[in-house]
Scaffold this motif. Structure first.
Motif, PDB file in Angstrom:
ATOM      1  N   TRP A 194     -22.957 -10.420  44.847  1.00 27.70           N
ATOM      2  CA  TRP A 194     -22.366 -10.642  46.161  1.00 27.70           C
ATOM      3  C   TRP A 194     -20.845 -10.644  46.077  1.00 27.70           C
ATOM      4  CZ3 TRP A 194     -24.560 -14.355  43.123  1.00 27.70           C
ATOM      5  CH2 TRP A 194     -23.809 -15.500  42.836  1.00 27.70           C
ATOM      6  N   ILE A 195     -20.208 -10.454  47.218  1.00 31.69           N
ATOM      7  CA  ILE A 195     -18.747 -10.489  47.296  1.00 31.69           C
ATOM      8  C   ILE A 195     -18.308 -11.941  47.435  1.00 31.69           C
ATOM      9  CG2 ILE A 195     -16.705  -9.767  48.596  1.00 31.69           C
ATOM     10  CD1 ILE A 195     -18.220  -7.258  49.412  1.00 31.69           C
ATOM     11  N   ASP A 196     -17.512 -12.390  46.505  1.00 30.04           N
ATOM     12  CA  ASP A 196     -17.078 -13.788  46.448  1.00 30.04           C
ATOM     13  C   ASP A 196     -16.344 -14.190  47.728  1.00 30.04           C
ATOM     14  OD1 ASP A 196     -16.535 -16.320  45.461  1.00 30.04           O
ATOM     15  OD2 ASP A 196     -14.771 -15.665  44.330  1.00 30.04           O
ATOM     16  N   GLY A 197     -16.798 -15.293  48.323  1.00 22.85           N
ATOM     17  CA  GLY A 197     -16.110 -15.846  49.487  1.00 22.85           C
ATOM     18  C   GLY A 197     -16.401 -15.162  50.799  1.00 22.85           C
ATOM     19  N   ASP A 198     -17.246 -14.151  50.809  1.00 23.39           N
ATOM     20  CA  ASP A 198     -17.527 -13.469  52.074  1.00 23.39           C
ATOM     21  C   ASP A 198     -18.456 -14.326  52.934  1.00 23.39           C
ATOM     22  OD1 ASP A 198     -18.969 -11.522  53.977  1.00 23.39           O
ATOM     23  OD2 ASP A 198     -17.353 -10.311  53.132  1.00 23.39           O
ATOM     24  N   PRO A 199     -18.104 -14.573  54.198  1.00 22.90           N
ATOM     25  CA  PRO A 199     -18.902 -15.482  55.040  1.00 22.90           C
ATOM     26  C   PRO A 199     -20.250 -14.937  55.470  1.00 22.90           C
ATOM     27  CG  PRO A 199     -17.135 -14.486  56.323  1.00 22.90           C
ATOM     28  CD  PRO A 199     -16.891 -14.097  54.894  1.00 22.90           C
ATOM     29  N   THR A 200     -20.514 -13.650  55.249  1.00 24.88           N
ATOM     30  CA  THR A 200     -21.812 -13.091  55.641  1.00 24.88           C
ATOM     31  C   THR A 200     -22.856 -13.206  54.538  1.00 24.88           C
ATOM     32  OG1 THR A 200     -21.295 -10.842  54.901  1.00 24.88           O
ATOM     33  CG2 THR A 200     -20.666 -11.434  57.160  1.00 24.88           C
ATOM     34  N   VAL A 201     -22.463 -13.621  53.337  1.00 19.44           N
ATOM     35  CA  VAL A 201     -23.403 -13.743  52.218  1.00 19.44           C
ATOM     36  C   VAL A 201     -24.377 -14.894  52.496  1.00 19.44           C
ATOM     37  CG1 VAL A 201     -23.608 -14.308  49.761  1.00 19.44           C
ATOM     38  CG2 VAL A 201     -21.814 -12.749  50.546  1.00 19.44           C
TER      39      VAL A 201
END
Length: 217
Positions: A194-201
Motif C-alpha cells: 500500500w501507499i504509506d499515509g494514503d487515506p483511501t487505504v
C-alpha cells in the motif's frame, strides 16, 4: 510543476512477470472502468499478491475450477470472483499462462466519475471511502462476473477495463505487510502492498474464524 498522469495503457509485458514484482508496481497506476453511464478512473493505492498453486491463500491453491479458470489464463486479464454471497472482487492476472498468479485490487482513490461511484456507494461518508476495500472498489466501479476474463491490455477504446501508467508510487512510499483476512500458512506472507499515509487505504484485519451456526435439535 505538476505533471499530468501518463495516459498510456500498460502492456502485456508489464503483467507477464512474477506477481511479487507486479503488485507493488501497480500502486499509483490508473484503473479505467468504462460504463454505459461514462468512465470512472481510480488511482490504485492498495493491492495484495496471490502466488498461484504454491500459495495457500490463493484460490488456485487447490487447482483449476470453473470459478478460478481466468487465473490460469494469460497475463493481463481480469479475474473477478463473488465472495460471501454478496460482493465481487477484482484481480489482475500476472506471469505466464497456467501460473495462476494475480493481484487483488484492494483500494483506490476515485479520480473521475465520482458522482457515479457515489450513487453505487450511498453509504460512503466521503470520497475517501468510495473504494476503500476490495468489495467497495468493485461496487463503486460496477464490477461483476460479467467482466471475468476481460483483456485489460486490449487496444479497443471501448474496452470496459484498462490500466494506465498513471503516477507510479515511488519505492520509498510503498509499505508491505500480511494480507488481510488470510489464515493458516498463507498468513505469514507479507504480500499486501500500500501507499504509506494514503487515506483511501483500508485498515488491516487479521483472519477471524467464523462461528458455525448450531442446528436446532
Amino acid at each position: 510543476m505538476i505533471v499530468a498522469p501518463d495516459r498510456r495503457p500498460l502492456t502485456r509485458d508489464f503483467f507477464d512477470r512474477p506477481v511479487l514484482d507486479v503488485a507493488p508496481e501497480l500502486l499509483g497506476r490508473t484503473l479505467v472502468r468504462r460504463t454505459p453511464q461514462g468512465p470512472i478512473e481510480l488511482r490504485i493505492t492498495e493491492v495484495e499478491a496471490y502466488n498461484g498453486s504454491s500459495d495457500p491463500g490463493s484460490h488456485a491453491y487447490r487447482g483449476r475450477t470453473a470459478r478460478n479458470a481466468s487465473m490460469f489464463g494469460p497475463p493481463g486479464h481480469a479475474y473477478v470472483y463473488f465472495i460471501y454471497g454478496m460482493w465481487f472482487s477484482l484481480n489482475l492476472v500476472c506471469n505466464k499462462e497456467d501460473t495462476a498468479s494475480g493481484v487483488l485490487l484492494r483500494a483506490g482513490e476515485v479520480l473521475t466519475g465520482t458522482q457515479q461511484a457515489a450513487e453505487r456507494r450511498p453509504k460512503a461518508r466521503n470520497a475517501r471511502e468510495l473504494a476503500k476495500g476490495p468489495a467497495r472498489l468493485a461496487t463503486a466501479l460496477d464490477i461483476d462476473r460479467s467482466l471475468d476474463g476481460t483483456d485489460i491490455c486490449s487496444t479497443d477504446p471501448d474496452q470496459p477495463l484498462t490500466v494506465l501508467h498513471g503516477h507510479p508510487a515511488k519505492a520509498a512510499e510503498v509499505l508491505n505487510g500480511p494480507r488481510t483476512g488470510i489464515s493458516g500458512e498463507g498468513a505469514v506472507h507479507p504480500w499486501r502492498f500500500w501507499i504509506d499515509g494514503d487515506p483511501t487505504v483500508s485498515p488491516y484485519r487479521a483472519h477471524v474464524p467464523r462461528k458455525r451456526r448450531s442446528r436446532a435439535a
